[in-house]
Design a protein around this motif. Sequence first.
Motif, PDB file in Angstrom:
ATOM      1  N   LYS A 187       0.835  -1.195   0.000  1.00 42.89           N
ATOM      2  CA  LYS A 187       0.000   0.000   0.000  1.00 42.89           C
ATOM      3  C   LYS A 187       0.873   1.250   0.000  1.00 42.89           C
ATOM      4  CE  LYS A 187      -4.112  -2.070   2.027  1.00 42.89           C
ATOM      5  NZ  LYS A 187      -5.200  -1.949   3.024  1.00 42.89           N
ATOM      6  N   GLU A 188       0.530   2.203  -0.866  1.00 40.08           N
ATOM      7  CA  GLU A 188       1.313   3.426  -0.976  1.00 40.08           C
ATOM      8  C   GLU A 188       1.148   4.293   0.262  1.00 40.08           C
ATOM      9  OE1 GLU A 188       0.326   5.447  -4.556  1.00 40.08           O
ATOM     10  OE2 GLU A 188       1.073   3.864  -5.870  1.00 40.08           O
ATOM     11  N   LYS A 189       2.157   5.134   0.500  1.00 43.15           N
ATOM     12  CA  LYS A 189       2.142   6.095   1.600  1.00 43.15           C
ATOM     13  C   LYS A 189       1.811   5.410   2.929  1.00 43.15           C
ATOM     14  CE  LYS A 189       0.705  10.303   0.797  1.00 43.15           C
ATOM     15  NZ  LYS A 189      -0.142  11.467   0.431  1.00 43.15           N
ATOM     16  N   THR A 190       2.469   4.265   3.136  1.00 40.45           N
ATOM     17  CA  THR A 190       2.282   3.517   4.380  1.00 40.45           C
ATOM     18  C   THR A 190       3.642   3.305   5.038  1.00 40.45           C
ATOM     19  OG1 THR A 190       0.317   2.392   3.552  1.00 40.45           O
ATOM     20  CG2 THR A 190       1.449   1.379   5.414  1.00 40.45           C
ATOM     21  N   LEU A 191       3.812   3.897   6.188  1.00 43.46           N
ATOM     22  CA  LEU A 191       5.064   3.827   6.934  1.00 43.46           C
ATOM     23  C   LEU A 191       5.015   2.693   7.946  1.00 43.46           C
ATOM     24  CD1 LEU A 191       7.803   4.994   8.026  1.00 43.46           C
ATOM     25  CD2 LEU A 191       6.403   6.492   9.491  1.00 43.46           C
ATOM     26  N   PHE A 192       6.079   1.874   7.949  1.00 46.34           N
ATOM     27  CA  PHE A 192       6.219   0.828   8.951  1.00 46.34           C
ATOM     28  C   PHE A 192       7.090   1.347  10.094  1.00 46.34           C
ATOM     29  CE2 PHE A 192       5.736  -3.043   5.889  1.00 46.34           C
ATOM     30  CZ  PHE A 192       4.374  -2.775   5.781  1.00 46.34           C
ATOM     31  N   ILE A 193       6.575   1.293  11.309  1.00 44.22           N
ATOM     32  CA  ILE A 193       7.394   1.512  12.504  1.00 44.22           C
ATOM     33  C   ILE A 193       7.693   0.134  13.077  1.00 44.22           C
ATOM     34  CG2 ILE A 193       7.517   2.519  14.811  1.00 44.22           C
ATOM     35  CD1 ILE A 193       5.506   4.619  13.912  1.00 44.22           C
TER      36      ILE A 193
END
Length: 283
Positions: A187-193
Amino acid sequence: MTERVKKYSKAPLPFVGQKRNFLKDFAHILDSNISNDGEGWTIVDAFGGSGLLANNAKYLKPKATVIYNDYDNYVERLQHINDTEKLRVLLLDIVDKYQYVKKQKISEQCKQEILTAIENFSGYKDYLTIGSWLAFSGKIVKTFDDLAKINLYYRIVDCELNAESYLTNIHITKQDFKKLLAEYKYKEKTLFILDPPYLCTEQRFYKQDNYFNVVDFAELINLTRPPFIFFSATKSEFISYINFIMKNKSPNYESFINAQIIRKNSVINKDVFYQDNILYKFA
């Protein structure tokens, strides 16, 4: 008007490895790479821990969708914070009779009063928090029996416990991190922390003993892709492993090319210290 999450510099209840010392760096990374209050972005905190990173992500980027994976049952502890506060006041009244100073060892007589009070307390008993009040730094307390077996020290906090607006408007889930990351990987514009328990270290502080192993770590590396913010420490040999897969062009090594790193020294107590790292990449 939608209630906004409140900024917290530490989690409302104790949690090992809550990344308090990295909050300024975390904020700088988010502000440098995510604009417009995070509108259109999704931020997935896959190893939610205390929720401190998820909470601050929502505070900094209020228009982003923030997902907090409560893998260590921290929300359950938060739900009973009023009971924990009542117990704090009760125990504080007991030790105050003995006029202890902070970090002083508690006498056997006082210890028995404390144990009786805890045993008779009818509310929720959060032993991880109780242990942070009464055990020597680094001791693990998860049950009443754990507490009864050790020497006690006066470390009860003076401030009232409060979780007002903590994790407000954050999507709380509880699932295997592999399933969660796979769901959002493309998914675009999805940041993983990503702040997993450190390999080769004590994991009994966490709710699920030894739940994160070498195979889990390898799967996590394969699921990681930019944008990500990955927390690690030298004692877990994470950076050495990343250097290894880069050198050998192992599967998914491309995800870590040109990743940036921030290093910071962390202290547990006077005898235990190590270096924490943030490895991050957006482009």
